[in-house]
Write an enzyme that holds these catalytic residues in place. Structure first.
Site, PDB file in Angstrom:
ATOM      1  N   ALA A   1       0.852  -1.184   0.000  1.00  0.00           N
ATOM      2  CA  ALA A   1       0.000   0.000   0.000  1.00  0.00           C
ATOM      3  C   ALA A   1       0.893   1.241   0.000  1.00  0.00           C
ATOM      4  O   ALA A   1       2.115   1.152   0.151  1.00  0.00           O
ATOM      5  CB  ALA A   1      -0.919  -0.019   1.213  1.00  0.00           C
TER       6      ALA A   1
ATOM      7  N   GLU B   1       3.729  -5.559   7.549  1.00  0.00           N
ATOM      8  CA  GLU B   1       3.098  -4.411   8.203  1.00  0.00           C
ATOM      9  C   GLU B   1       3.601  -4.172   9.622  1.00  0.00           C
ATOM     10  O   GLU B   1       3.558  -3.038  10.110  1.00  0.00           O
ATOM     11  CB  GLU B   1       1.568  -4.602   8.229  1.00  0.00           C
ATOM     12  CG  GLU B   1       0.893  -4.500   6.876  1.00  0.00           C
ATOM     13  CD  GLU B   1       0.809  -5.838   6.152  1.00  0.00           C
ATOM     14  OE1 GLU B   1       0.067  -5.911   5.154  1.00  0.00           O
ATOM     15  OE2 GLU B   1       1.491  -6.802   6.572  1.00  0.00           O
TER      16      GLU B   1
ATOM     17  N   GLU C   1      -1.370  -9.415   0.019  1.00  0.00           N
ATOM     18  CA  GLU C   1      -2.797  -9.650   0.223  1.00  0.00           C
ATOM     19  C   GLU C   1      -3.550  -9.716  -1.103  1.00  0.00           C
ATOM     20  O   GLU C   1      -4.502 -10.494  -1.243  1.00  0.00           O
ATOM     21  CB  GLU C   1      -3.366  -8.561   1.129  1.00  0.00           C
ATOM     22  CG  GLU C   1      -2.873  -8.701   2.561  1.00  0.00           C
ATOM     23  CD  GLU C   1      -3.214  -7.510   3.429  1.00  0.00           C
ATOM     24  OE1 GLU C   1      -3.886  -7.705   4.462  1.00  0.00           O
ATOM     25  OE2 GLU C   1      -2.806  -6.384   3.090  1.00  0.00           O
TER      26      GLU C   1
ATOM     27  N   GLY D   1       0.055  -5.046   1.313  1.00  0.00           N
ATOM     28  CA  GLY D   1      -1.141  -5.108   0.477  1.00  0.00           C
ATOM     29  C   GLY D   1      -0.920  -5.847  -0.825  1.00  0.00           C
ATOM     30  O   GLY D   1      -1.861  -6.416  -1.387  1.00  0.00           O
TER      31      GLY D   1
END
Length: 254
Positions: free
Chosen positions: A62, A130, A110, A107
């Site tokens: 992200a 993270e 993911e 992300g």
């Protein structure tokens, strides 16, 4: 503004590419929204391929420069957008293949987890990183990862922020196969076209049935994850972790 997500279609296969190579294909809000809109164009396809532009990154994660100043409410909106995109891939009628061609952190990992199949190039590196930003996976990683690789491996990845090379990722089942970088596109293309040649409705039913194995509990877990993730925004560790990342230094957590 240049397109940050592109799509090509051929013989029932849609290939979606996150096209921000200068940013290692990081998913900012505009790119996530573009990915969401692009998925609107895939309702009639028989197989999906997701990848990132260039050879260095699938999706590096992200957008941390954006995230570092978010409030809890803003973080929840960002989490909901990421979840919506990942959920649309996971529940799409067509099987989805992640062609992991480099970094897939946070992300990005993911996004790959939301796919049905993952093929990695030899230079791929994957991780739920993270924790080093003072947060936890927020787009489905806490739920999908353990279902894929098992509880012990998932805890190591999430607690330690481990970065796994392609072979290590294959050993725990995070990716299905590892191929040379120069063969990744052709291997994934062949797999996608094999899927597209299967009976469409039977394939959609098979995916729905396989997803149902976890669905009764996963939806609640995903909602809980969103609340946990967004609730960490505004903490000292979240601010320090993301400031350190942007400033290219080691974090000094409390």
């Amino acid at each position: 503004m240049p397109e940050t997500v592109t799509i090509t279609r051929e013989d029932g296969v849609a290939t979606i590419t996150v096209d921000r190579p200068d940013s290692l294909n990081a998913l900012n809000v505009a790119t996530l929204e573009a990915l969401d809109r692009t998925l609107d164009e895939t309702e009639d396809v028989r197989a999906l391929v997701l990848t990132g532009a260039g050879e260095n990154a699938f999706v590096a994660g992200a957008d941390i420069s954006y995230m570092k100043e978010l409030s809890v409410e803003e973080a929840m909106a960002y989490a909901e957008l990421g979840h919506r995109v990942c959920d649309r891939i996971a529940t799409h009628d067509a099987p989805a293949i992640a062609a992991v061609n480099g970094y897939a952190f946070g992300g990005g990992c993911e996004l790959a987890l939301a796919c049905d199949l993952r093929v990695a190039s030899e230079n791929a590196v994957l991780g739920q990183t993270e924790i080093d930003l003072g947060i936890v996976p927020g787009w489905g990683g806490t739920q999908r990862l353990s279902r894929l690789v098992g509880d012990a491996a998932a805890r190591r990845m999430v607690f330690l922020g481990e970065r796994l090379d392609a072979e290590s990722a294959a050993e725990i089942g995070l990716v299905g196969e590892v191929v040379p970088q120069e063969e990744l596109d052709s291997v994934v293309d062949e797999m996608a076209h094999q899927l597209a040649a299967k009976p469409r409705f039977a394939l959609a039913a098979a995916k729905e049935a396989l997803n149902q194995v976890h669905e009764s509990h996963q939806s609640a877990g995903l909602a809980y994850e969103r609340r946990l993730w967004s609730g960490l925004f505004g903490t000292a560790d979240q601010r320090e972790g993301m400031e350190a990342f942007v400033e290219k230094r080691d974090p000094d957590f409390e």
